[in-house]
Design a protein around this motif. Structure first.
Motif, mmCIF file in Angstrom:
data_model
loop_
_atom_site.group_PDB
_atom_site.id
_atom_site.type_symbol
_atom_site.label_atom_id
_atom_site.label_comp_id
_atom_site.label_asym_id
_atom_site.label_seq_id
_atom_site.Cartn_x
_atom_site.Cartn_y
_atom_site.Cartn_z
ATOM 1 N N ALA A 60 0.832 -1.210 0.000
ATOM 2 C CA ALA A 60 0.000 0.000 0.000
ATOM 3 C C ALA A 60 0.869 1.264 0.000
ATOM 4 O O ALA A 60 0.531 2.263 -0.639
ATOM 5 N N GLU A 61 1.998 1.205 0.712
ATOM 6 C CA GLU A 61 2.883 2.378 0.702
ATOM 7 C C GLU A 61 3.478 2.579 -0.695
ATOM 8 O O GLU A 61 3.681 3.700 -1.140
ATOM 9 N N LYS A 62 3.743 1.483 -1.391
ATOM 10 C CA LYS A 62 4.204 1.578 -2.789
ATOM 11 C C LYS A 62 3.125 2.257 -3.646
ATOM 12 O O LYS A 62 3.417 3.124 -4.476
ATOM 13 N N ARG A 63 1.871 1.876 -3.426
ATOM 14 C CA ARG A 63 0.786 2.522 -4.182
ATOM 15 C C ARG A 63 0.703 4.004 -3.837
ATOM 16 O O ARG A 63 0.335 4.825 -4.672
ATOM 17 N N ALA A 64 1.025 4.337 -2.598
ATOM 18 C CA ALA A 64 1.026 5.751 -2.219
ATOM 19 C C ALA A 64 2.127 6.511 -2.971
ATOM 20 O O ALA A 64 1.919 7.651 -3.402
ATOM 21 N N ARG A 65 3.290 5.875 -3.152
ATOM 22 C CA ARG A 65 4.351 6.541 -3.932
ATOM 23 C C ARG A 65 3.908 6.731 -5.377
ATOM 24 O O ARG A 65 4.145 7.781 -5.986
ATOM 25 N N ASP A 66 3.272 5.696 -5.931
ATOM 26 C CA ASP A 66 2.769 5.819 -7.306
ATOM 27 C C ASP A 66 1.755 6.961 -7.401
ATOM 28 O O ASP A 66 1.759 7.748 -8.353
ATOM 29 N N TRP A 67 0.877 7.005 -6.409
ATOM 30 C CA TRP A 67 -0.133 8.067 -6.357
ATOM 31 C C TRP A 67 0.545 9.441 -6.294
ATOM 32 O O TRP A 67 0.167 10.376 -7.002
ATOM 33 N N ALA A 68 1.584 9.536 -5.440
ATOM 34 C CA ALA A 68 2.266 10.817 -5.258
ATOM 35 C C ALA A 68 2.989 11.236 -6.538
ATOM 36 O O ALA A 68 2.979 12.414 -6.917
ATOM 37 N N GLU A 69 3.606 10.272 -7.185
ATOM 38 C CA GLU A 69 4.328 10.572 -8.428
ATOM 39 C C GLU A 69 3.345 11.128 -9.471
ATOM 40 O O GLU A 69 3.614 12.124 -10.136
ATOM 41 N N LYS A 70 2.205 10.476 -9.562
ATOM 42 C CA LYS A 70 1.173 10.903 -10.515
ATOM 43 C C LYS A 70 0.649 12.292 -10.125
ATOM 44 O O LYS A 70 0.444 13.154 -10.982
ATOM 45 N N LEU A 71 0.471 12.491 -8.819
ATOM 46 C CA LEU A 71 0.007 13.799 -8.353
ATOM 47 C C LEU A 71 1.017 14.882 -8.714
ATOM 48 O O LEU A 71 0.652 15.925 -9.259
ATOM 49 N N GLY A 72 2.290 14.606 -8.412
ATOM 50 C CA GLY A 72 3.342 15.593 -8.708
ATOM 51 C C GLY A 72 3.382 15.925 -10.189
ATOM 52 O O GLY A 72 3.512 17.102 -10.584
ATOM 53 N N ALA A 290 -2.811 14.847 5.971
ATOM 54 C CA ALA A 290 -2.963 16.295 6.080
ATOM 55 C C ALA A 290 -1.657 17.011 5.761
ATOM 56 O O ALA A 290 -1.640 17.989 5.004
ATOM 57 N N GLY A 291 -0.548 16.510 6.312
ATOM 58 C CA GLY A 291 0.749 17.159 6.077
ATOM 59 C C GLY A 291 1.167 17.074 4.619
ATOM 60 O O GLY A 291 1.707 18.023 4.044
ATOM 61 N N VAL A 292 0.910 15.915 4.015
ATOM 62 C CA VAL A 292 1.177 15.729 2.587
ATOM 63 C C VAL A 292 0.383 16.761 1.780
ATOM 64 O O VAL A 292 0.901 17.434 0.883
ATOM 65 N N ALA A 293 -0.889 16.897 2.151
ATOM 66 C CA ALA A 293 -1.798 17.768 1.399
ATOM 67 C C ALA A 293 -1.449 19.244 1.607
ATOM 68 O O ALA A 293 -1.413 20.028 0.650
ATOM 69 N N ILE A 294 -1.208 19.610 2.843
ATOM 70 C CA ILE A 294 -0.941 21.021 3.162
ATOM 71 C C ILE A 294 0.307 21.515 2.440
ATOM 72 O O ILE A 294 0.302 22.570 1.797
ATOM 73 N N THR A 295 1.380 20.731 2.532
ATOM 74 C CA THR A 295 2.649 21.214 1.973
ATOM 75 C C THR A 295 2.654 21.134 0.449
ATOM 76 O O THR A 295 3.191 22.020 -0.225
ATOM 77 N N THR A 296 2.034 20.101 -0.093
ATOM 78 C CA THR A 296 1.949 19.994 -1.557
ATOM 79 C C THR A 296 1.094 21.128 -2.124
ATOM 80 O O THR A 296 1.460 21.774 -3.120
#
Ligand SMILES: [Zn+2]
Ligand SMILES: [Zn+2]
Ligand SMILES: [Zn+2]
Ligand SMILES: [Zn+2]
Lengths: 466, 466
Positions: A60-72, A290-296
């Motif tokens: 699931a953490e790997k999926r979160a990295r994939d999600w973050a990469e796509k978001l970025g 929240a921290g991910v969202a706020i800073t991004t």
């Protein structure tokens, strides 16, 4: 500087404190934009909904990295990178825990991070310890064939989270004494300030890199109250438990890094971030979606300005924070050569309530600039706090240790430990309005820090004195 | 009386409304005593601590009867009896439920009462229904091989609990439509007003004494929110579940009855009570340890007066309320011959918050006496409500149907459905001060009703007209 006196604000008009009016004007506009934007909430909604819980080292953490990469990639960043590292994986597995004497009743418990599996269906009498201090006095072997229970009090509520450290002692080191005493398992009252039937998980401390060889289980405050009342009635208590928690060998985790490359000083880095991993019980909304969202979101709003700020703004979404700041340590190691160019760092990792205070720990000559930032965000209900306050957030610890200056935007933590590390850490606990206030404060802070010429770093000690 | 107009209070000085001053004086002293007494809290603390959860028909409910018998003997009652009856036993067993598509995530669910076991490890795609009304439109067989999910909204909060009935439709009858459609299982959003990660259990309705043949599972509000968001993102969702809930054949349950025998009219009975069984997830503190405690303590304070009141005061601690008022029905059947002598009945089964209103449904000629009781308890913050309001509490339904007059002391239910039927129904949710206010109101009400000459019963219809 040895002074611990409260920092007296420097005159706004002194040369060193001046922030160019155009910068202040843009920061002010960023605040207005952020307060009207829903971007932060959309990011944490997406992370918690589309990825869900994301235990450090898990698929699931790997999926979160994939999600973050796509978001970025979908946002306005100039560089998006995933920086992997290797870590030992601890998995929760199954847990069953119940009272079996004086009668059968299920308890609401959860294994603490690092807990060992039970070797069989364990059933044993309970030895009650009123506090973590009491168990430290036992003799070796005194708990053979017993299950130790450390009670204590519900965590004291405080705006600053001051109750966490003291309450957390039983979670961190309780196992070392229970195990020394020969106990078959340790059960503790959860480290939490709520009165709900949820246990709070969290990592134990290792003992010089040795982890517990017994199961260590936290139970909810109401469950601990129940055991206390039975103890006070002099009832003999037995517990049965079965836990499958264990270490599973090495796996890959990673940090995700978003850069807005500075137009003037691309090598100078203002670092902000949160952590991408979460405990597995909830969906990691307040800790730390929240921290991910706020800073991004703050960085993205800056990216939408006509020009990049002078310095590089870097958002780091750290992996594996919960299990020992592993992503933060990996980042510090992988970026060791450029840490001298990290001019300021801070993390958002204390929930999603409104920010009420700005603290800092920078070159005293630059305190006036931080004061200026404080005045800029005052209208968000934020007070200027201590100017000699080490910190910056958990994942900033390795950077601060390497000399990186830090600031901290303190969120109101009064209710944070009602939710912290429980199944109840879900999106509905986040107020979009409070989140927008956070984004506004970060946007203003980070923009000014990256656009100004202020030198937050301490002057380098002369290396060659001879 | 067909009038639905608000009852106009009768003049205090009319003959029929007069409550002797000595009675009012004693009632007033009882209120003072009750407000200073901790007896109610001690009773609910003992029940929840020494017995714990007590599912209808279980060994634990038997221990609750033993506890109650011992309690009754230790207090001042003249008669303590256990009145057994036979009932079908439904046991919860084990439940595992998780989202498996679009990714794996544990859900916080619980089987509804009457749920059938799953025959194997079930994994199936979800068909989403926005409300319980939507599933009623499906065709037979349309859900073959699917798991139905009925969403809906979190229950609306209200002082009176008005949100419960409408919200509860999906729990009561949802299964009939899911099963007709051929679904392998039904999952519903919990009937609850909280935003915690706890599912609310509760009984389904039978369909002419036929129970569900599929598993029916309630998930917490945050879990339902999560599925709704995934649905709105057009994600295909799969759930896996394994449930061991099932009917287990006939067992013995029972009511426990405490009597204070009337000094003057021992055959005339003022009945109060609560229910002794609870759902198994929490420890049944607010539902309904509180009712057991309030009514027992109120009667005990009256028992400590120098003389017994004129009429008999009976406390009934009903068994097996949660699974269909089985104890109440057994009581009505076993006492059919003396129901005509039940002059007034009421139950406390709406939590442990303060009482704010007195309603009644008695012979209109006796309304003035109820008004007088209302004036007596006004200082407890209680308003006189409707005088033509059928009710008295769930376990009073069979008595009211047989013509027994009823009153109701309405507790503030605003937060009741945050806790109702969840693991969170534990002792810490009860305020000793609020509980004492309840005991005071019951003591005054019951004392006056038992001591006065008021005729609450309707005049008997002439039986032989010819
Ligand atoms: Zn965190
Ligand atoms: Zn955490
Ligand atoms: Zn009830
Ligand atoms: Zn109930």
């Amino acid at each position: 500087c040895m002074s611990t006196a409260i920092h007296a604000q420097t005159d706004d008009n002194s040369t060193s404190s001046r922030i160019e009016p155009a910068i202040l004007e843009t920061a002010n506009a960023l605040i207005d934009t952020a307060l009207k934007s829903n971007l932060g909430y959309e990011i944490v909604e997406s992370l918690t909904t589309e990825v869900g819980p994301r235990l450090a080292g898990s698929e699931a953490e790997k999926r979160a990295r994939d999600w973050a990469e796509k978001l970025g990639d979908s946002l306005s960043f100039d560089r998006v990178s995933v920086e992997e590292f290797t870590m030992p994986f601890w998995d929760r597995g199954h847990l069953h825990i119940s009272l079996t004497q004086p009668y059968k009743q299920a308890l609401y418990g959860t294994a603490l991070g690092g807990s060992a599996p039970s070797t069989e269906d364990l059933e044993a009498p309970v030895v009650y310890f009123r506090t973590v201090h009491d168990i430290q006095n036992i003799n070796d072997g005194e708990l053979n064939g017993k299950i130790a229970f450390i009670d204590g009090e519900p965590m004291v509520k405080s705006q600053t989270g001051a109750g966490y450290g003291p309450s957390n002692q039983k979670r961190r080191i309780g196992w070392q004494h229970a195990q020394r005493g020969g106990a078959s398992a340790l059960v503790i009252r959860s480290v939490g300030s709520d009165s709900h039937r949820f246990p709070h998980t969290g990592m134990m401390s290792s003992d010089n890199n040795n982890w517990a060889t017994i199961p260590v289980i936290a139970i909810s405050n109401p469950d601990a109250d129940h055991l206390r009342r039975l103890h006070e009635l002099n009832k003999t208590m037995h517990l049965s438990l079965h836990s499958g928690s264990d270490w599973q060998g090495d796996v890959t985790s990673g940090n995700v890094v978003f850069d807005l490359v500075g137009r003037d000083k691309p090598d100078e880095i203002v670092l902000i971030g949160g952590h991408l991993d979460s405990w597995d019980l909830g969906t990691g909304a307040v800790d730390d979606g929240a921290g991910v969202a706020i800073t991004t979101a703050a960085a993205e709003l800056i990216a939408r300005l006509p020009h990049r700020p002078r310095r590089t703004i870097r958002v780091v979404l750290f992996g594996a924070e919960e299990v020992g700041l592993l992503g933060a340590r990996a980042y510090a190691a992988q970026h060791a050569a450029e840490l001298n160019n990290h001019v300021l760092a801070t993390e958002s990792d204390f929930g999603a309530e409104k920010i009420w205070r700005l603290r800092s720990n920078v070159n005293p000559d630059a305190n006036a600039v931080i004061d200026g930032i404080g005045r800029q965000i005052e209208r968000l209900g934020i007070v200027r706090g201590d100017a000699k306050s080490p910190g910056g957030g958990p994942d900033i610890i390795p950077l601060a240790a390497a000399g990186v200056p830090t600031v901290r935007l303190d969120q109101n933590g009064t209710d944070y430990f009602d939710l912290h590390h429980t199944p109840d850490d879900t999106l509905d606990k986040i107020s979009p309005e409070a989140l927008a206030q956070n984004v506004a404060a970060y946007a203003a802070l980070v923009y000014i820090a990256a656009e100004s010429e202020a030198e937050f770093r301490l002057p380098k000690a002369t290396e060659d004195k001879e």
